[in-house]
Design a protein around this motif. Structure first.
Motif, PDB file in Angstrom:
ATOM      1  N   GLU A  51     -41.678  -0.415 -21.779  1.00 16.99           N
ATOM      2  CA  GLU A  51     -42.173  -0.861 -20.476  1.00 16.99           C
ATOM      3  C   GLU A  51     -41.096  -1.647 -19.730  1.00 16.99           C
ATOM      4  O   GLU A  51     -40.923  -1.498 -18.518  1.00 16.99           O
ATOM      5  N   SER A  54     -38.519   0.672 -18.386  1.00 15.86           N
ATOM      6  CA  SER A  54     -39.068   1.377 -17.226  1.00 15.86           C
ATOM      7  C   SER A  54     -39.029   0.480 -15.998  1.00 15.86           C
ATOM      8  O   SER A  54     -38.690   0.917 -14.893  1.00 15.86           O
ATOM      9  N   LEU A  55     -39.352  -0.807 -16.199  1.00 15.01           N
ATOM     10  CA  LEU A  55     -39.326  -1.762 -15.094  1.00 15.01           C
ATOM     11  C   LEU A  55     -37.897  -1.952 -14.588  1.00 15.01           C
ATOM     12  O   LEU A  55     -37.654  -1.973 -13.379  1.00 15.01           O
ATOM     13  N   GLU A  58     -36.959   0.898 -12.452  1.00 19.39           N
ATOM     14  CA  GLU A  58     -37.629   0.813 -11.144  1.00 19.39           C
ATOM     15  C   GLU A  58     -36.907  -0.184 -10.238  1.00 19.39           C
ATOM     16  O   GLU A  58     -36.659   0.080  -9.059  1.00 19.39           O
ATOM     17  N   LYS A 171     -46.446  -3.035  -6.782  1.00 17.99           N
ATOM     18  CA  LYS A 171     -45.862  -1.880  -7.466  1.00 17.99           C
ATOM     19  C   LYS A 171     -45.266  -2.274  -8.821  1.00 17.99           C
ATOM     20  O   LYS A 171     -45.434  -1.564  -9.818  1.00 17.99           O
ATOM     21  N   LEU A 172     -44.591  -3.417  -8.855  1.00 17.07           N
ATOM     22  CA  LEU A 172     -43.927  -3.826 -10.087  1.00 17.07           C
ATOM     23  C   LEU A 172     -44.901  -4.331 -11.149  1.00 17.07           C
ATOM     24  O   LEU A 172     -44.691  -4.120 -12.340  1.00 17.07           O
ATOM     25  N   ARG A 174     -47.885  -3.189 -11.550  1.00 16.15           N
ATOM     26  CA  ARG A 174     -48.473  -1.964 -12.111  1.00 16.15           C
ATOM     27  C   ARG A 174     -47.510  -1.315 -13.092  1.00 16.15           C
ATOM     28  O   ARG A 174     -47.906  -0.830 -14.151  1.00 16.15           O
ATOM     29  N   LYS A 175     -46.232  -1.315 -12.736  1.00 14.78           N
ATOM     30  CA  LYS A 175     -45.232  -0.700 -13.601  1.00 14.78           C
ATOM     31  C   LYS A 175     -45.083  -1.486 -14.910  1.00 14.78           C
ATOM     32  O   LYS A 175     -44.995  -0.906 -15.991  1.00 14.78           O
ATOM     33  N   GLN A 177     -47.287  -3.493 -16.274  1.00 15.94           N
ATOM     34  CA  GLN A 177     -48.562  -3.609 -16.993  1.00 15.94           C
ATOM     35  C   GLN A 177     -48.665  -4.966 -17.684  1.00 15.94           C
ATOM     36  O   GLN A 177     -49.153  -5.078 -18.806  1.00 15.94           O
TER      37      GLN A 177
END
Length: 286
Positions: A51, A54-55, A58, A171-172, A174-175, A177
């Motif tokens: 995660e 992934s962040l 992003e 947005k972040l 959600r990314k 979590q």
């Protein structure tokens, strides 16, 4: 009798083995269970790292002009970066904090513990003080402690446009979590940043977000943020004055230890950190 058994447990392997088996049996603890729990922990750590990666991707792709990710890799890199002194004193930057070359303020642990308390709302923690009081260093010390605690930490870049802050945050979170911890130095510095007053006054929804920000006392606009059910404003803290424990830490520094108790007391009487540090070092690097 108890002394005899204690000695037997220490010296007799058979007695120790029997006792260990009995204790394990009494706690229902098995090797299979231990292996299972370790495997679960490994799966969880892999998921967290995935995660975070992934962040970071992003942020790099879409938000590189607004945020940077502060993680263990970033902190490790800063351990090898040069520290930039100002007026003979190392000013607040990540290299200073990562290399533990700044005096850790007592407030760092207090603020970290406070912002880690469970909270469903967006949280705002303001660090307010006079210029040179150590606000930025305290902010980064808190950020480093949050990273060490496994939190997802982002830092707002100095010239970042914040007119779409709510969109970024949505947005972040959600990314990621997970709750995001966002560090903002000098939050009300100019009108572009002051838009956060309006954003935080009109959140309109619950965001798992904690903002930790600094501001000079004279520029503090936190009182202008309208109270709402989506925001929790924590009491502001100030690093302006040194505590007794911090003065004791200063006294142990080689450059300061040679001073007589009377002279040390004279130079630290104000407890204003910038004044104290300049007087103690006479402008030399500390």
């Amino acid at each position: 009798m108890s002394a005899f058994f204690a000695e037997e447990i220490k010296t007799n392997q058979r007695v120790a083995a029997i006792l260990s088996a009995e204790v394990l049996a009494g706690t229902n603890f098995t090797l299979d269970r231990l292996i299972g729990e370790l495997c679960d922990a490994k799966v969880w750590l892999v998921a967290v790292n995935k995660e975070l990666d992934s962040l970071k991707e992003e942020v790099s792709n879409e938000f590189q002009k607004v945020f940077r990710v502060i993680d263990s890799e970033f902190i490790e890199h800063q351990k090898h970066e040069p520290v930039k002194p100002f007026l003979g004193i190392s000013t607040g930057d990540w290299a200073l904090v990562a290399q533990e070359r700044s005096m850790e303020r007592d407030l760092a642990a207090e603020v970290t513990e406070r912002v880690l308390q469970p909270n469903e709302r967006t949280v705002l923690q303001i660090i307010r003080g006079e210029p040179g009081s150590g606000k930025t260093t305290l902010l980064l010390q808190v950020g480093a402690k949050l990273v060490a605690s496994g939190c997802v930490v982002l830092e707002v870049l100095p010239a970042a446009p914040l007119d779409e802050f709510q969109y970024f945050a949505k947005k972040l979170t959600r990314k990621a979590q997970a709750r995001l911890f966002i560090l903002v130095d000098d939050i009300y510095r100019d009108e572009d940043r002051a838009i956060l007053v309006e954003v935080l006054s009109n959140l309109g929804e619950t965001l798992p977000l904690t903002i930790i920000a600094t501001t000079p006392s004279f520029a503090d606009r936190t009182g202008s943020i309208r109270e709402n059910s989506f925001l929790d404003r924590l009491p502001a803290v100030s690093p302006d004055r040194l505590t007794d424990r911090e003065l004791a830490k200063l006294k142990q520094l080689p450059a300061v230890a040679k001073l007589s108790p009377k002279r040390f007391k004279q130079l630290t009487e104000s407890r204003q950190i910038l004044v104290v540090m300049l007087q103690l070092t006479e402008g030399r690097p500390i």
